[in-house]
Design an enzyme around this catalytic site. Sequence first.
Site, mmCIF file in Angstrom:
data_model
loop_
_atom_site.group_PDB
_atom_site.id
_atom_site.type_symbol
_atom_site.label_atom_id
_atom_site.label_comp_id
_atom_site.label_asym_id
_atom_site.label_seq_id
_atom_site.Cartn_x
_atom_site.Cartn_y
_atom_site.Cartn_z
ATOM 1 N N GLY A 189 -18.709 -20.898 -82.786
ATOM 2 C CA GLY A 189 -18.750 -20.472 -81.385
ATOM 3 C C GLY A 189 -19.992 -20.992 -80.700
ATOM 4 N N ASN A 190 -20.261 -20.514 -79.488
ATOM 5 C CA ASN A 190 -21.482 -20.926 -78.781
ATOM 6 C C ASN A 190 -22.014 -19.757 -77.956
ATOM 7 O OD1 ASN A 190 -20.344 -21.058 -75.992
ATOM 8 N ND2 ASN A 190 -19.015 -22.551 -76.987
ATOM 9 N N ASN A 191 -23.145 -20.004 -77.287
ATOM 10 C CA ASN A 191 -23.893 -18.915 -76.629
ATOM 11 C C ASN A 191 -23.455 -18.607 -75.203
ATOM 12 O OD1 ASN A 191 -25.601 -18.143 -78.638
ATOM 13 N ND2 ASN A 191 -27.122 -19.741 -78.179
#
Length: 396
Positions: free
Chosen positions: A207-209
């Site tokens: 995933g990412n932020n």
Amino acid sequence: MPPRNREIILGIGGGIAAYKSADLLRRLRDSGFLVTVIPTRSSLNFVGKATWEALSSREVHEDLWSNVHSVPHIALAKKAAAIVIAPTTADLLARIAQGRADDLLTNTVIASPAPLILVPAMHPEMWLNPATQANVALLKSRGVHIIEPDTGRLTGEDSGVGRFPETARILSSIQEVLGASSDYAGKRVLISAGGTREAIDPVRYIGNNSSGKQGYSIASAAASRGASVTLVSANVQLPDLDGVRIIHVKSAMEMQSALTEEFANCDLLVMAAAVADARPSVVGEVKIGKEDLQRIELIRNPDIVHELVRVKSAHQVVIGFAAETGANAIDRARKKLSVKGLDLLFCNDVSGGAIFNSEITSGTILDSAGNHWDVMDISKDTLADQLLDLALNKLG
Ligand code: C5P
């Protein structure tokens, strides 16, 4: 993040002009407002509750004694951006001037800090009566906005001052009071927000932020400017936005199929989501044991916005985002804008995790004509409006 300036209470007084407020209600909704109607009991002699429910798509209460447990007038009073009473009768002017609270509408008025906009309509004798004029003066001195009645034909053969104004005049007064505009009325805006998650197995993902805040700000701003908005949202911790159609997705492939389905029906696409560049080539059907987790083979995800631009029509406008770190960020962003065929791109420097999950943003807006605008420490809401302003110029 509550939608801004969009909740309006529309009070209906007991005058024949009540029927004209049906048009006002429609126009308010077309302009992106969410409207709760509170008719006085006497107004129901002119226009029934069913009309207001159908036109507002909301339940309508006309007394204090239904739904007592939820204290509806207090909840309504708190969330309203404005209360508009159209038509306002001489009796309502008197009751509001006195601070009375003897029905649901006047209870709501006295409980609300929102701007109050009154649209008096009555026979000239009633309007010009010194008692009515004294009430109007008193209300004005308290900051109540009074839209002066027109002069012209009244019910039956009469004519004179006291006529209900044209809807357009009421609408522009409301927008002036709210500082709102409906320059996106009739436009369809498609927005992606959040960050995709690419499953490794039933438990883990890549995933990412991205928090989704920027995409949600744009959705909220577009809706409050009158657009019809669809938001394709990936894995955010934000509440759904009232009046915005939301499609929840998880992965890049799900996001691509939702956007591909919706794209032909939009005028503006804002691709604010952080799409994972790659996904595991095989998704474990069961949780992969630690000992087998040395290596995950990845395959590239499609570049969603690039694929959509390939099939875009001339009237459609596309905005992208680029999160960059390090030197030459603007050069890379300009290249991205041209390779992907975007009309506008917002490039922000996310070095050290800046911007993610923040209410504030900084960066550079680039357009396809070679212009750029630097923005520094502005709210994501402000950037949303700036991008929408630039896109509107291109939409024509
Ligand atoms: O290439 P990069 O990821 O920096 O490009 C960012 C822009 O492209 C964003 O608008 C993002 O939503 C979009 N994008 C996409 N599909 C991808 C990767 C990025 O639509 N697979």
